[in-house]
Enzyme design. Structure first.
Site, PDB file in Angstrom:
ATOM      1  N   LYS A 129      21.222  59.533  37.924  1.00  0.00           N
ATOM      2  CA  LYS A 129      20.265  60.585  38.267  1.00  0.00           C
ATOM      3  C   LYS A 129      20.813  61.370  39.450  1.00  0.00           C
ATOM      4  O   LYS A 129      20.728  60.937  40.598  1.00  0.00           O
ATOM      5  CB  LYS A 129      18.902  59.971  38.613  1.00  0.00           C
ATOM      6  CG  LYS A 129      17.820  61.020  38.700  1.00  0.00           C
ATOM      7  CD  LYS A 129      17.125  60.968  40.049  1.00  0.00           C
ATOM      8  CE  LYS A 129      16.307  62.173  40.330  1.00  0.00           C
ATOM      9  NZ  LYS A 129      17.105  63.332  40.761  1.00  0.00           N
TER      10      LYS A 129
ATOM     11  N   GLY B 126      21.010  58.559  49.713  1.00  0.00           N
ATOM     12  CA  GLY B 126      20.043  59.616  50.017  1.00  0.00           C
ATOM     13  C   GLY B 126      19.367  59.321  51.334  1.00  0.00           C
ATOM     14  O   GLY B 126      19.939  58.636  52.196  1.00  0.00           O
ATOM     15  N   SER B 127      18.159  59.802  51.488  1.00  0.00           N
ATOM     16  CA  SER B 127      17.486  59.660  52.783  1.00  0.00           C
ATOM     17  C   SER B 127      16.951  58.236  52.972  1.00  0.00           C
ATOM     18  O   SER B 127      16.696  57.526  51.997  1.00  0.00           O
ATOM     19  CB  SER B 127      16.324  60.651  52.858  1.00  0.00           C
ATOM     20  OG  SER B 127      15.380  60.329  51.859  1.00  0.00           O
ATOM     21  N   THR B 128      16.751  57.873  54.217  1.00  0.00           N
ATOM     22  CA  THR B 128      16.194  56.549  54.523  1.00  0.00           C
ATOM     23  C   THR B 128      14.788  56.430  53.945  1.00  0.00           C
ATOM     24  O   THR B 128      14.413  55.371  53.425  1.00  0.00           O
ATOM     25  CB  THR B 128      16.198  56.331  56.048  1.00  0.00           C
ATOM     26  OG1 THR B 128      17.565  56.365  56.483  1.00  0.00           O
ATOM     27  CG2 THR B 128      15.582  55.002  56.436  1.00  0.00           C
TER      28      THR B 128
ATOM     29  N   THR C 220      13.551  57.742  51.181  1.00  0.00           N
ATOM     30  CA  THR C 220      13.592  57.416  49.745  1.00  0.00           C
ATOM     31  C   THR C 220      14.142  56.007  49.546  1.00  0.00           C
ATOM     32  O   THR C 220      13.651  55.264  48.692  1.00  0.00           O
ATOM     33  CB  THR C 220      14.463  58.436  48.974  1.00  0.00           C
ATOM     34  OG1 THR C 220      13.996  59.750  49.281  1.00  0.00           O
ATOM     35  CG2 THR C 220      14.384  58.217  47.489  1.00  0.00           C
TER      36      THR C 220
ATOM     37  N   GLU D  55      22.549  53.525  50.530  1.00  0.00           N
ATOM     38  CA  GLU D  55      23.277  54.257  51.583  1.00  0.00           C
ATOM     39  C   GLU D  55      22.373  55.382  52.047  1.00  0.00           C
ATOM     40  O   GLU D  55      22.033  56.269  51.249  1.00  0.00           O
ATOM     41  CB  GLU D  55      24.593  54.825  51.038  1.00  0.00           C
ATOM     42  CG  GLU D  55      25.621  53.772  50.685  1.00  0.00           C
ATOM     43  CD  GLU D  55      25.976  52.878  51.852  1.00  0.00           C
ATOM     44  OE1 GLU D  55      25.814  53.291  53.012  1.00  0.00           O
ATOM     45  OE2 GLU D  55      26.385  51.736  51.599  1.00  0.00           O
TER      46      GLU D  55
ATOM     47  N   CYS E 187      26.891  63.009  55.542  1.00  0.00           N
ATOM     48  CA  CYS E 187      26.193  61.904  56.215  1.00  0.00           C
ATOM     49  C   CYS E 187      26.997  61.386  57.397  1.00  0.00           C
ATOM     50  O   CYS E 187      26.450  60.788  58.309  1.00  0.00           O
ATOM     51  CB  CYS E 187      25.929  60.787  55.221  1.00  0.00           C
ATOM     52  SG  CYS E 187      27.428  60.255  54.390  1.00  0.00           S
TER      53      CYS E 187
ATOM     54  N   GLU F 245      17.296  62.316  62.252  1.00  0.00           N
ATOM     55  CA  GLU F 245      18.355  63.030  61.537  1.00  0.00           C
ATOM     56  C   GLU F 245      17.940  64.492  61.303  1.00  0.00           C
ATOM     57  O   GLU F 245      16.815  64.758  60.881  1.00  0.00           O
ATOM     58  CB  GLU F 245      18.607  62.344  60.189  1.00  0.00           C
ATOM     59  CG  GLU F 245      19.792  62.928  59.438  1.00  0.00           C
ATOM     60  CD  GLU F 245      20.030  62.237  58.090  1.00  0.00           C
ATOM     61  OE1 GLU F 245      19.056  62.030  57.346  1.00  0.00           O
ATOM     62  OE2 GLU F 245      21.200  61.929  57.790  1.00  0.00           O
TER      63      GLU F 245
HETATM   64  P1  NAD Z   1      16.757  62.189  48.956  1.00  0.00           P
HETATM   65  O1  NAD Z   1      16.438  60.819  49.398  1.00  0.00           O
HETATM   66  O2  NAD Z   1      15.715  63.218  49.022  1.00  0.00           O
HETATM   67  O3  NAD Z   1      17.254  62.171  47.425  1.00  0.00           O
HETATM   68  C1  NAD Z   1      18.345  61.402  46.988  1.00  0.00           C
HETATM   69  C2  NAD Z   1      18.184  61.138  45.504  1.00  0.00           C
HETATM   70  O4  NAD Z   1      17.068  60.278  45.305  1.00  0.00           O
HETATM   71  C3  NAD Z   1      17.914  62.385  44.662  1.00  0.00           C
HETATM   72  O5  NAD Z   1      18.582  62.283  43.437  1.00  0.00           O
HETATM   73  C4  NAD Z   1      16.410  62.325  44.481  1.00  0.00           C
HETATM   74  O6  NAD Z   1      15.945  63.018  43.344  1.00  0.00           O
HETATM   75  C5  NAD Z   1      16.203  60.834  44.325  1.00  0.00           C
HETATM   76  N1  NAD Z   1      14.837  60.380  44.592  1.00  0.00           N
HETATM   77  C6  NAD Z   1      13.879  60.987  45.328  1.00  0.00           C
HETATM   78  N2  NAD Z   1      12.755  60.243  45.316  1.00  0.00           N
HETATM   79  C7  NAD Z   1      13.008  59.142  44.588  1.00  0.00           C
HETATM   80  C8  NAD Z   1      12.255  57.993  44.239  1.00  0.00           C
HETATM   81  N3  NAD Z   1      10.998  57.828  44.635  1.00  0.00           N
HETATM   82  N4  NAD Z   1      12.843  57.034  43.492  1.00  0.00           N
HETATM   83  C9  NAD Z   1      14.134  57.161  43.099  1.00  0.00           C
HETATM   84  N5  NAD Z   1      14.891  58.249  43.376  1.00  0.00           N
HETATM   85  C10 NAD Z   1      14.342  59.223  44.124  1.00  0.00           C
HETATM   86  O7  NAD Z   1      18.057  62.604  49.772  1.00  0.00           O
HETATM   87  P2  NAD Z   1      18.777  64.023  49.776  1.00  0.00           P
HETATM   88  O8  NAD Z   1      17.926  64.974  50.541  1.00  0.00           O
HETATM   89  O9  NAD Z   1      19.204  64.373  48.403  1.00  0.00           O
HETATM   90  O10 NAD Z   1      20.111  63.706  50.593  1.00  0.00           O
HETATM   91  C11 NAD Z   1      20.214  63.819  51.979  1.00  0.00           C
HETATM   92  C12 NAD Z   1      20.163  62.455  52.632  1.00  0.00           C
HETATM   93  O11 NAD Z   1      21.194  61.629  52.094  1.00  0.00           O
HETATM   94  C13 NAD Z   1      20.417  62.487  54.123  1.00  0.00           C
HETATM   95  O12 NAD Z   1      19.492  61.639  54.748  1.00  0.00           O
HETATM   96  C14 NAD Z   1      21.835  61.928  54.274  1.00  0.00           C
HETATM   97  O13 NAD Z   1      22.094  61.304  55.500  1.00  0.00           O
HETATM   98  C15 NAD Z   1      21.855  60.946  53.153  1.00  0.00           C
HETATM   99  N6  NAD Z   1      23.219  60.605  52.764  1.00  0.00           N
HETATM  100  C16 NAD Z   1      23.702  59.370  53.095  1.00  0.00           C
HETATM  101  C17 NAD Z   1      25.005  59.010  52.772  1.00  0.00           C
HETATM  102  C18 NAD Z   1      25.552  57.651  53.119  1.00  0.00           C
HETATM  103  O14 NAD Z   1      26.637  57.311  52.666  1.00  0.00           O
HETATM  104  N7  NAD Z   1      24.857  56.855  53.896  1.00  0.00           N
HETATM  105  C19 NAD Z   1      25.814  59.919  52.082  1.00  0.00           C
HETATM  106  C20 NAD Z   1      25.294  61.175  51.759  1.00  0.00           C
HETATM  107  C21 NAD Z   1      23.982  61.505  52.104  1.00  0.00           C
END
Ligand code: NAD
Length: 481
Positions: A173, A226-228, A230, A248, A282, A379
């Site tokens: 996804k 993604g975000s902490t 989520t 992550e 990130c 962040e």
């Molecule tokens: P996000 O958490 O909004 O979304 C990430 C993914 O999760 C998307 O595909 C989204 O559709 C999906 N998602 C959202 N809600 C969900 C749910 N309830 N269940 C399952 N999946 C769900 O994050 P974003 O805004 O896309 O990305 C930015 C964030 O990612 C920042 O916080 C950044 O620091 C982090 N990030 C971390 C790393 C790492 O390696 N630690 C790398 C890249 C980005």
């Protein structure tokens, strides 16, 4: 207008409800394609396809699976410019960055894991003269790969490649904000003849696709970036289901600049590590801790360099800074800048939206905000960094380790003893000394505290995507309990 489609069981299909979402080019603010607004019924179809494909795929030899990965990598390189252009339009990042980093690295992810699988080995112990214990790895089944918008293809392939080569079938996804390169990857997989159902890609929103995917009973493991926020919701939604989880998440990374650093090298890399991809990596440093004795000199030089960054059309070859990924994200970043001012911050450069078309924010440096303020704890994930002076190592470590995050940090000094001492004491999963973003894919990757749970990369990733069994052989006729 282009319609992106789901990839299920080797077919390109719209969502079952035939509903679509707008996909916006952040550099223009215009809708340029449509993506399926999928739901749980599409997830169900994808999981079913992956389940049916699993027996045959997991029975292939690792070498046969690795061959498919190498074919995909070769096609990515063959389509390098087209993929880089698609990512630049989808994401707002400079074409040059996508062409030299994101897309080549996506191909490398496939090549790397195609090789790495041959190094996956168990352990063996001769417990007694007639008893041998050994570990045995096998694929898990259907696994979910969920990725964010900032490095869309690079992070998606970082998950898909180890999952597939270890013998699993995948439902992926991608972020709904940047879906285009995942769609093009699906086309590549179809072209190279990846067996149907081995990789399925479902587009749509987190709550309507991600949520049913992570909770699906047949999904054995979830790898999420993604975000902490989520990440926490996934951990809560799957609690009690005992799935394997690798999360992550966000970061609030520190660049630690000692007075005895190589000034020019530190300056150049700090500029890059703060503003690459408009600060939306990130691993970007967003808190710049500078030893007091060089604070003014470093600040002046960094502000000067930042002002020289060329911001504009991401597709132009001389652009350093493209657009932020969405209007929503731009507004969040602008709000954070305003909040920093309210917390007593002085804007050293930038601080504003640039133009009225597209979602551009000037690269921004801020000083005078307390280390424990909201600005320095939460962040922002944009082209914004704060400058914080420090005097002693003790004071430095208190400030660096004060956030709930613990992803990465870079340390700049020519004193290797000090560098190693501080590297050991900072609470992050990744530390760079006199460099940034240099990765050896064989090493485990991930954050600590609220930045990461589990590790990706290298053999860790292959073990994550495997069931580990202990097999004990009694070799003679004697019985043992
Ligand atoms: P996000 O958490 O909004 O979304 C990430 C993914 O999760 C998307 O595909 C989204 O559709 C999906 N998602 C959202 N809600 C969900 C749910 N309830 N269940 C399952 N999946 C769900 O994050 P974003 O805004 O896309 O990305 C930015 C964030 O990612 C920042 O916080 C950044 O620091 C982090 N990030 C971390 C790393 C790492 O390696 N630690 C790398 C890249 C980005």
């Amino acid at each position: 207008m282009d319609k992106i489609l789901n990839y299920i069981n080797g077919e390109f299909v719209a969502g079952k409800q035939n509903k679509f979402l707008d996909n916006i080019n952040p550099a223009t603010g215009q809708v340029y394609s449509l993506i399926p607004d999928s739901d749980a019924s599409d997830v169900e179809a994808a999981v079913k396809a992956a389940e049916l494909a699993f027996p045959a795929w997991s029975k292939l030899t690792a070498e046969e699976r690795a061959n498919y990965l190498n074919l995909i990598a070769a096609k990515i390189i063959e389509n390098l410019d087209a993929l880089a252009k698609a990512e630049s339009i989808d994401n707002g990042k400079p074409f040059n960055l996508a062409q030299t980093v994101d897309i080549p690295r996506s191909a490398k992810n496939f090549n790397f894991f195609a090789d790495a699988i041959s190094a996956l080995h168990g352990e063996s112990f001769r417990t007694n003269k007639d008893v041998i214990n050994y570990t045995d790895y096998s694929a898990l089944g259907v696994v979910a790969c969920i990725s964010p918008w900032n490095l869309p293809l690079y992070l998606l392939t970082w998950k898909i490649a180890p999952a597939l080569v270890a013998g699993n079938t995948v439902v992926a996804k991608p972020s709904e904000v940047t879906p285009m390169t995942a769609y093009l990857l699906a086309k590549i997989c179809a072209e190279v003849g990846l067996p149907k159902g081995v990789l399925n890609i479902i587009h749509g929103l987190g709550p309507s696709v991600g949520s049913p995917l992570v909770s699906h009973k047949k999904v054995k493991a979830i790898t999420f970036t993604g975000s902490t926020q989520t990440g926490k919701s996934i951990a809560q939604a799957t609690a009690g289901q005992f799935k394997k989880l690798a999360l992550e998440m966000g970061g609030k990374n520190a660049n630690i600049i000692f007075a005895d650093c190589d000034f020019e090298k530190t300056l150049e890399t700090t500029l890059r590590s703060t503003f690459s991809n408009q600060g939306q990596i990130c691993l970007c440093g967003s808190r710049l801790f500078i030893e007091k004795s060089i604070y003014e000199k470093f600040k002046t030089a960094l502000v000067e360099k930042t002002k020289q960054l060329k911001q504009g059309d991401p597709l132009k070859s001389d652009t350093d800074q493209g657009a932020l990924v969405s209007e929503l994200h731009m507004n969040k970043v602008l709000q954070c800048i305003n909040h920093a001012k309210a917390e007593g911050g002085t804007i050293l450069c930038g601080g504003n939206r640039k133009g009225n078309t597209g979602y551009f924010v000037e690269p921004t440096l801020i000083e005078g905000v307390a280390w424990d303020s909201k600005t320095n704890q939460e962040e922002i994930f944009g082209p914004v960094a704060t400058l914080i002076p420090f005097t002693t190592e003790e004071e430095l470590l208190q400030m660096v380790n004060s956030t709930t995050y613990g992803l990465a940090c870079s340390i700049w000094t020519n004193n290797i003893h000090k560098a190693q001492r501080v590297a050991h004491l900072v609470e992050t999963g990744v530390v760079w000394i006199n460099t940034w973003m240099l990765r050896d894919l064989r090493t485990p990757f991930g954050g600590v505290k609220e930045s990461g749970y589990g590790r990706e990369g290298g053999l860790e990733a292959l073990k994550f995507f495997s069931e580990v069994k202990n097999i004990c052989i009694q070799t003679f006729n004697e019985t043992r309990s």
